[in-house]
Design an enzyme around this catalytic site. Structure first.
Site, PDB file in Angstrom:
ATOM      1  N   ARG A   1       6.673  -8.198   1.831  1.00 40.56           N
ATOM      2  CA  ARG A   1       7.560  -7.703   2.892  1.00 40.56           C
ATOM      3  C   ARG A   1       8.250  -8.867   3.603  1.00 40.56           C
ATOM      4  O   ARG A   1       9.442  -8.805   3.904  1.00 40.56           O
ATOM      5  CB  ARG A   1       6.757  -6.865   3.889  1.00 40.56           C
TER       6      ARG A   1
ATOM      7  N   LYS B   1       0.833  -1.216   0.000  1.00 40.05           N
ATOM      8  CA  LYS B   1       0.000   0.000   0.000  1.00 40.05           C
ATOM      9  C   LYS B   1       0.865   1.262   0.000  1.00 40.05           C
ATOM     10  O   LYS B   1       0.610   2.193  -0.763  1.00 40.05           O
ATOM     11  CB  LYS B   1      -0.942  -0.013   1.211  1.00 40.05           C
ATOM     12  N   THR B   2       1.885   1.298   0.841  1.00 46.10           N
ATOM     13  CA  THR B   2       2.776   2.459   0.866  1.00 46.10           C
ATOM     14  C   THR B   2       3.534   2.589  -0.445  1.00 46.10           C
ATOM     15  O   THR B   2       3.705   3.690  -0.975  1.00 46.10           O
ATOM     16  CB  THR B   2       3.767   2.342   2.046  1.00 46.10           C
TER      17      THR B   2
ATOM     18  N   ASP C   1      -1.660   6.833   6.209  1.00 48.46           N
ATOM     19  CA  ASP C   1      -1.629   5.417   6.569  1.00 48.46           C
ATOM     20  C   ASP C   1      -2.525   5.162   7.788  1.00 48.46           C
ATOM     21  O   ASP C   1      -2.710   6.039   8.626  1.00 48.46           O
ATOM     22  CB  ASP C   1      -0.193   4.999   6.882  1.00 48.46           C
TER      23      ASP C   1
ATOM     24  N   THR D   1      -5.735  -1.289   7.081  1.00 45.32           N
ATOM     25  CA  THR D   1      -5.748  -2.749   7.220  1.00 45.32           C
ATOM     26  C   THR D   1      -7.120  -3.231   7.663  1.00 45.32           C
ATOM     27  O   THR D   1      -7.370  -4.428   7.705  1.00 45.32           O
ATOM     28  CB  THR D   1      -4.697  -3.197   8.251  1.00 45.32           C
TER      29      THR D   1
END
Length: 359
Positions: A229, A76-77, A121, A170
């Site tokens: 990640r 997302k980032t 975020d 999230t």
């Protein structure tokens, strides 16, 4: 000095944790793709977002506000930074927990440049007053700044330059409908397939100058819980192992041996995951058993088991949550190499009779 702070045990760091802390953030910045053509996976989201951004550039306008939802570590980032790069615009990064008052948000909004990307975020954790201010800012590019208190308070309208808000969450279900409806484009990020993670591992290995073969990349990808990640973190740990104990080349055997050292098994389960499953199978015959009882059995807090271990075990089909408690699935018995109770003979738990710990 607070005695409790001194003696409290530090939280265990998990190599398969999808959140990014400390050094992970710096390494991620170096591994992030810079444009949509480099971004691996999320094909539908990528195609849809490409259309949104291309159309905005052709009109010479700012892009619609974008909401990205999904589990941590899925990109997302990264996508927010790609949006800024594709629109050739600066990006401002903040988070919901950092905005506790409407004044905090007003200060950020009033300093934005025209066309700037504001990445927010964990947007669902923003305070309610700030959230209500954001409604007007997103829709009318205007905020009302309250000056003074009580009967003498006055609202001063403040015009904002057109900007694009990229919200990430999230837990999309916690967003109120009025906020969700103000996003022009909404996308949900899915977990990655193993073949997609293989591409992520190969790309990251190239950037890290690590030699890896196809089987080695597949081994890492298969233990990465569908999350880029985690794949990148496992790659770095395997790289260290290959450098110290091998010739620096990552093969399937090297990857498996390295991840064995870090207690990440073939399905991506770590020590905590296997402890929960092991207790459920060995002590409670596969369940059903209450969450608190299961947590005591593994020596962890109830919240740790429920929020850290269980989501992945449920998603993998190894554990089920039922009204009567937690129950192991046949796949859990198979993964730990154990025979289910019904195979042990008549009267065993699971053969139709209630086990010792049944409700």
């Amino acid at each position: 000095m607070n005695w409790d702070d001194e003696t409290a045990p530090a939280a265990e760091e998990r190599i398969v944790d999808a959140s990014a802390e400390g050094d992970d953030q710096a390494v991620e910045a170096a591994l992030r793709p810079k444009d949509l053509s480099e971004f691996v996976g999320q094909e539908k989201v990528r195609q849809q977002l490409d259309l949104v951004l291309r159309a905005a550039r052709q009109r010479g306008a700012t892009a619609d506000h974008v909401l990205l939802s999904g589990a941590p570590g899925l990109g997302k980032t990264t996508l927010s930074m790609i949006i800024a790069a594709e629109m050739n615009a600066p990006i401002r990064i903040t988070s919901g927990p950092a905005i506790q008052h409407a004044g905090d948000l007003a200060a950020i909004l009033s300093s934005l440049q025209e066309g700037e990307i504001l990445f927010l975020d964990e947007i669902h954790r923003m305070s309610r007053p700030a959230e209500e201010m954001l409604y007007m800012a997103m829709e009318d590019f205007r905020v009302d700044v309250i000056v003074g208190k009580g009967p003498g308070a006055t609202a001063i309208p403040l015009e904002l330059p057109p900007f694009t808000l990229v919200g990430a969450t999230t837990r999309a279900g916690l967003l109120p409908p009025p906020l969700r409806d103000r996003f022009g484009f909404t996308a949900h990020m899915e977990f990655y397939e193993p073949h997609e993670l293989e591409r992520v591992v190969h790309r990251s290995a190239g950037l890290l100058d690590v030699e890896i073969d196809t089987a080695g990349a597949a081994e890492i990808a298969g233990r990465s819980r569908g999350t880029p990640r985690i794949a990148n973190r496992l790659l770095r740990r395997v790289r260290d192992y290959a450098q110290v104990r091998a010739d620096g080349v990552i093969t399937r055997e090297i990857a498996a041996a390295a991840l064995g050292v870090y207690e990440v098994d073939s399905r991506g389960l770590d020590r905590l995951d296997r402890a929960v499953l092991g207790a459920l199978l060995k002590l409670f015959g596969g369940g059903p058993v209450g969450l608190s009882t299961l947590a005591v059995a593994v020596g962890e807090e109830r919240e740790t088991v429920e929020e850290v271990a269980e989501p992945f075990l449920v998603r993998e089909g190894l554990l089920a949550r039922t009204p009567r408690g937690r129950v192991a699935t046949p796949a859990a018995w198979q993964h730990l190499g154990m025979a289910p109770p019904q195979a042990a003979g008549p009267g065993a738990a699971g053969s139709g009779q209630q086990g010792l710990f049944g409700a």
